[in-house]
Design a protein around this motif. Structure first.
Motif, PDB file in Angstrom:
ATOM      1  N   ILE A  34      20.000   2.290   3.885  1.00  0.00           N
ATOM      2  CA  ILE A  34      21.126   1.608   3.239  1.00  0.00           C
ATOM      3  C   ILE A  34      22.239   2.592   2.889  1.00  0.00           C
ATOM      4  CG2 ILE A  34      21.838   0.375   1.151  1.00  0.00           C
ATOM      5  CD1 ILE A  34      19.078  -0.988   1.192  1.00  0.00           C
ATOM      6  N   VAL A  35      21.875   3.743   2.327  1.00  0.00           N
ATOM      7  CA  VAL A  35      22.876   4.738   1.937  1.00  0.00           C
ATOM      8  C   VAL A  35      23.674   5.213   3.149  1.00  0.00           C
ATOM      9  CG1 VAL A  35      23.189   7.108   1.113  1.00  0.00           C
ATOM     10  CG2 VAL A  35      21.706   5.531  -0.141  1.00  0.00           C
ATOM     11  N   LEU A  36      22.975   5.515   4.244  1.00  0.00           N
ATOM     12  CA  LEU A  36      23.692   5.997   5.429  1.00  0.00           C
ATOM     13  C   LEU A  36      24.520   4.893   6.069  1.00  0.00           C
ATOM     14  CD1 LEU A  36      21.150   8.450   7.056  1.00  0.00           C
ATOM     15  CD2 LEU A  36      23.289   8.972   5.912  1.00  0.00           C
ATOM     16  N   PHE A  37      24.048   3.655   5.977  1.00  0.00           N
ATOM     17  CA  PHE A  37      24.847   2.542   6.496  1.00  0.00           C
ATOM     18  C   PHE A  37      26.146   2.410   5.702  1.00  0.00           C
ATOM     19  CE2 PHE A  37      26.094  -1.949   6.430  1.00  0.00           C
ATOM     20  CZ  PHE A  37      26.286  -2.149   7.792  1.00  0.00           C
ATOM     21  N   ILE A  38      26.054   2.516   4.388  1.00  0.00           N
ATOM     22  CA  ILE A  38      27.250   2.438   3.537  1.00  0.00           C
ATOM     23  C   ILE A  38      28.206   3.585   3.859  1.00  0.00           C
ATOM     24  CG2 ILE A  38      28.086   2.657   1.165  1.00  0.00           C
ATOM     25  CD1 ILE A  38      25.523   1.186   0.295  1.00  0.00           C
ATOM     26  N   LEU A  39      27.656   4.783   4.051  1.00  0.00           N
ATOM     27  CA  LEU A  39      28.496   5.926   4.406  1.00  0.00           C
ATOM     28  C   LEU A  39      29.222   5.687   5.722  1.00  0.00           C
ATOM     29  CD1 LEU A  39      26.210   8.946   3.432  1.00  0.00           C
ATOM     30  CD2 LEU A  39      28.354   8.257   2.336  1.00  0.00           C
ATOM     31  N   MET A  40      28.509   5.101   6.683  1.00  0.00           N
ATOM     32  CA  MET A  40      29.138   4.823   7.978  1.00  0.00           C
ATOM     33  C   MET A  40      30.249   3.801   7.840  1.00  0.00           C
ATOM     34  SD  MET A  40      26.178   4.861  10.890  1.00  0.00           S
ATOM     35  CE  MET A  40      25.049   3.794  10.029  1.00  0.00           C
ATOM     36  N   ARG A  41      30.019   2.784   7.013  1.00  0.00           N
ATOM     37  CA  ARG A  41      31.021   1.733   6.852  1.00  0.00           C
ATOM     38  C   ARG A  41      32.286   2.248   6.165  1.00  0.00           C
ATOM     39  NH1 ARG A  41      29.706  -3.698   7.326  1.00  0.00           N
ATOM     40  NH2 ARG A  41      31.917  -3.927   6.898  1.00  0.00           N
ATOM     41  N   PHE A  42      32.117   3.157   5.201  1.00  0.00           N
ATOM     42  CA  PHE A  42      33.247   3.586   4.394  1.00  0.00           C
ATOM     43  C   PHE A  42      33.916   4.857   4.907  1.00  0.00           C
ATOM     44  CE2 PHE A  42      31.263   0.670   1.438  1.00  0.00           C
ATOM     45  CZ  PHE A  42      32.367   0.035   0.878  1.00  0.00           C
ATOM     46  N   THR A  43      33.208   5.607   5.750  1.00  0.00           N
ATOM     47  CA  THR A  43      33.836   6.825   6.283  1.00  0.00           C
ATOM     48  C   THR A  43      34.156   6.688   7.753  1.00  0.00           C
ATOM     49  OG1 THR A  43      31.705   7.849   6.878  1.00  0.00           O
ATOM     50  CG2 THR A  43      32.549   8.228   4.655  1.00  0.00           C
ATOM     51  N   GLY A  44      33.724   5.580   8.373  1.00  0.00           N
ATOM     52  CA  GLY A  44      33.928   5.416   9.805  1.00  0.00           C
ATOM     53  C   GLY A  44      32.789   6.046  10.547  1.00  0.00           C
ATOM     54  N   ASN A  45      32.556   5.603  11.780  1.00  0.00           N
ATOM     55  CA  ASN A  45      31.420   6.125  12.535  1.00  0.00           C
ATOM     56  C   ASN A  45      31.784   7.307  13.399  1.00  0.00           C
ATOM     57  OD1 ASN A  45      32.854   3.955  14.093  1.00  0.00           O
ATOM     58  ND2 ASN A  45      31.473   4.594  15.714  1.00  0.00           N
ATOM     59  N   ARG A  46      33.013   7.818  13.247  1.00  0.00           N
ATOM     60  CA  ARG A  46      33.400   8.987  14.021  1.00  0.00           C
ATOM     61  C   ARG A  46      34.017  10.015  13.081  1.00  0.00           C
ATOM     62  NH1 ARG A  46      35.038   4.767  16.781  1.00  0.00           N
ATOM     63  NH2 ARG A  46      37.236   4.998  16.388  1.00  0.00           N
ATOM     64  N   ALA A 106      16.011   2.802   1.296  1.00  0.00           N
ATOM     65  CA  ALA A 106      17.160   3.346   0.562  1.00  0.00           C
ATOM     66  C   ALA A 106      17.953   4.310   1.430  1.00  0.00           C
ATOM     67  CB  ALA A 106      16.674   4.047  -0.709  1.00  0.00           C
ATOM     68  N   ALA A 107      17.257   5.163   2.185  1.00  0.00           N
ATOM     69  CA  ALA A 107      17.939   6.115   3.070  1.00  0.00           C
ATOM     70  C   ALA A 107      18.756   5.376   4.122  1.00  0.00           C
ATOM     71  CB  ALA A 107      16.919   7.025   3.744  1.00  0.00           C
ATOM     72  N   THR A 154       0.818  -1.218   0.000  1.00  0.00           N
ATOM     73  CA  THR A 154       0.000   0.000   0.000  1.00  0.00           C
ATOM     74  C   THR A 154       0.848   1.262   0.000  1.00  0.00           C
ATOM     75  OG1 THR A 154      -0.164  -0.071   2.426  1.00  0.00           O
ATOM     76  CG2 THR A 154      -1.910  -1.153   1.172  1.00  0.00           C
ATOM     77  N   ASN A 155       2.032   1.204   0.596  1.00  0.00           N
ATOM     78  CA  ASN A 155       2.911   2.375   0.688  1.00  0.00           C
ATOM     79  C   ASN A 155       4.286   2.031   0.114  1.00  0.00           C
ATOM     80  OD1 ASN A 155       0.767   3.553   2.110  1.00  0.00           O
ATOM     81  ND2 ASN A 155       1.599   2.942   4.089  1.00  0.00           N
ATOM     82  N   THR A 156       4.285   1.470  -1.074  1.00  0.00           N
ATOM     83  CA  THR A 156       5.512   0.924  -1.670  1.00  0.00           C
ATOM     84  C   THR A 156       6.610   1.970  -1.824  1.00  0.00           C
ATOM     85  OG1 THR A 156       4.152  -0.649  -2.912  1.00  0.00           O
ATOM     86  CG2 THR A 156       6.435  -0.374  -3.620  1.00  0.00           C
ATOM     87  N   VAL A 157       6.268   3.119  -2.366  1.00  0.00           N
ATOM     88  CA  VAL A 157       7.281   4.160  -2.614  1.00  0.00           C
ATOM     89  C   VAL A 157       7.922   4.610  -1.305  1.00  0.00           C
ATOM     90  CG1 VAL A 157       7.665   6.496  -3.477  1.00  0.00           C
ATOM     91  CG2 VAL A 157       6.166   4.935  -4.741  1.00  0.00           C
ATOM     92  N   THR A 158       7.092   4.793  -0.280  1.00  0.00           N
ATOM     93  CA  THR A 158       7.613   5.210   1.024  1.00  0.00           C
ATOM     94  C   THR A 158       8.531   4.149   1.607  1.00  0.00           C
ATOM     95  OG1 THR A 158       5.613   6.492   1.460  1.00  0.00           O
ATOM     96  CG2 THR A 158       6.972   5.912   3.356  1.00  0.00           C
ATOM     97  N   ALA A 159       8.111   2.893   1.529  1.00  0.00           N
ATOM     98  CA  ALA A 159       8.922   1.804   2.073  1.00  0.00           C
ATOM     99  C   ALA A 159      10.273   1.732   1.376  1.00  0.00           C
ATOM    100  CB  ALA A 159       8.178   0.479   1.938  1.00  0.00           C
TER     101      ALA A 159
END
Length: 211
Positions: free
Chosen positions: A199-211, A196-197, A186-191
């Motif tokens: 996943i993108v931030l997780f990738i950023l954390m992994r590749f730039t470090g969490n600090r 995506a948001a 029912t809310n496919t685009v939102t899901a």
């Protein structure tokens, strides 16, 4: 639109009472905030209790106001009990992620309901994509909250558990799908957008470090 139910009132009241106690009693705050050295000593309660303490009144007000805005959608769609479960699991999930990120930093401390509130934000947006906060779409607020968390992780100078924001958002997102998987249809685009948001931030954390 922003009617408070009894469970939300109890959660907000608990945050107010415990946080103000922490503002006035430093030893109380030190005993119950999230602290790696304390957890390694066996003080596992810190995973839970730190979520009811806040850095200052502004931090407390912001978290409780945000909870006030988003809790209604979750309670309306899922009910009081599932709202409370999402809140508490997001709190613990956020702090567990903080532990994974900082387990070798024995002096690391943090506090705040940010993980729990993030879980409610993402649950609320997923359940009610059309919600607005003073004319700002809820999904914009939610994604902005994650971006703020990411930059807060880079600073790490305010004692606020910014990585708990991210862990809480993931927990809230997953639990909401477990409770109401129909939102995928029912809310496919939102899901997809929220995932995506994350996943993108997780990738950023992994590749730039969490600090």
């Amino acid at each position: 639109m922003y009617n408070l139910d009894i469970v939300t009132i109890v959660v907000i009241a608990a945050n107010l009472i415990i946080s103000f106690k922490g503002f006035q009693d430093y030893s109380f705050r030190s005993k119950y905030l999230f602290n790696i050295a304390g957890i390694e000593r066996g003080e596992q309660w810190r995973f839970f209790t730190s979520g009811f303490l806040h850095a200052d009144q502004r931090h407390l007000f912001f978290n409780m106001l945000t909870l006030f805005f988003f809790s209604g959608a979750v309670v309306r769609e899922l009910g009081d009990i599932k709202f409370l479960i999402i809140y508490l699991v997001s709190l613990l999930g956020g702090n567990f992620l903080s532990y994974l990120f900082h387990k070798d930093e024995y002096h690391y401390s943090a506090l705040g309901a940010s993980g729990a509130v993030s879980g409610i934000i993402y649950s609320g947006i997923l359940l009610d994509p059309g919600m607005t906060i003073y004319f700002v779409p809820g999904y914009v607020f939610g994604i902005g909250y994650l971006i703020y968390s990411f930059y807060g992780m880079k600073k790490l100078n305010d004692n606020i558990g910014h990585d708990a924001h991210f862990g809480g958002a993931v927990a809230g997102f997953i639990l909401t799908l477990i409770y109401n998987f129909d939102v995928v249809y029912t809310n496919t685009v939102t899901a997809i957008g929220l995932l995506a948001a994350i996943i993108v931030l997780f990738i950023l954390m992994r590749f730039t470090g969490n600090r």
